[in-house]
Design a protein around this motif. Structure first.
Motif, mmCIF file in Angstrom:
data_model
loop_
_atom_site.group_PDB
_atom_site.id
_atom_site.type_symbol
_atom_site.label_atom_id
_atom_site.label_comp_id
_atom_site.label_asym_id
_atom_site.label_seq_id
_atom_site.Cartn_x
_atom_site.Cartn_y
_atom_site.Cartn_z
ATOM 1 N N ASP A 42 0.875 -1.170 0.000
ATOM 2 C CA ASP A 42 0.000 0.000 0.000
ATOM 3 C C ASP A 42 0.910 1.216 0.000
ATOM 4 O O ASP A 42 1.572 1.496 0.990
ATOM 5 C CB ASP A 42 -0.895 -0.004 1.239
ATOM 6 N N ASP A 43 0.975 1.891 -1.120
ATOM 7 C CA ASP A 43 1.865 3.050 -1.215
ATOM 8 C C ASP A 43 1.073 4.359 -1.299
ATOM 9 O O ASP A 43 1.540 5.338 -1.836
ATOM 10 C CB ASP A 43 2.828 2.913 -2.388
ATOM 11 N N THR A 44 -0.131 4.341 -0.733
ATOM 12 C CA THR A 44 -0.953 5.549 -0.755
ATOM 13 C C THR A 44 -0.536 6.540 0.325
ATOM 14 O O THR A 44 -0.958 7.689 0.293
ATOM 15 C CB THR A 44 -2.449 5.209 -0.574
ATOM 16 N N THR A 45 0.261 6.088 1.271
ATOM 17 C CA THR A 45 0.760 6.984 2.312
ATOM 18 C C THR A 45 2.237 7.262 2.055
ATOM 19 O O THR A 45 2.845 6.685 1.155
ATOM 20 C CB THR A 45 0.600 6.352 3.714
ATOM 21 N N ARG A 46 2.807 8.109 2.856
ATOM 22 C CA ARG A 46 4.222 8.467 2.668
ATOM 23 C C ARG A 46 5.134 7.250 2.854
ATOM 24 O O ARG A 46 6.102 7.070 2.122
ATOM 25 C CB ARG A 46 4.602 9.554 3.662
ATOM 26 N N ASN A 47 4.830 6.418 3.837
ATOM 27 C CA ASN A 47 5.629 5.223 4.105
ATOM 28 C C ASN A 47 4.952 4.003 3.508
ATOM 29 O O ASN A 47 3.740 3.870 3.569
ATOM 30 C CB ASN A 47 5.798 5.018 5.619
#
Length: 65
Positions: A42-47
């Motif tokens: 899941d790369d929808t957040t910064r990390n």
């Protein structure tokens, strides 16, 4: 493959950080980030958040090889 289905694990929705994945797989966190294509991420957040079932699947495949 000889790996049991991980559908139930996937339904839990648990994710790991790259550092947690590195500890589980006995790799460096840099290796994990460089090889993120091996996992569901899941790369929808910064990390990046690595999906638990894909990490386990990779671990089982590595053990069986």
């Amino acid at each position: 493959t000889d790996i049991p289905p991980l559908h139930r694990v996937r339904l839990l929705g648990k994710t790991y950080s790259s550092l947690e994945v590195a500890k589980l797989l006995n790799k460096s966190d840099r290796w994990v980030r460089d090889n993120k294509h091996l996992f569901l991420v899941d790369d929808t957040t910064r990390n990046y958040k690595f999906e638990q079932s894909s990490v386990l699947e990779y671990h089982f495949k590595e053990l069986l090889s």
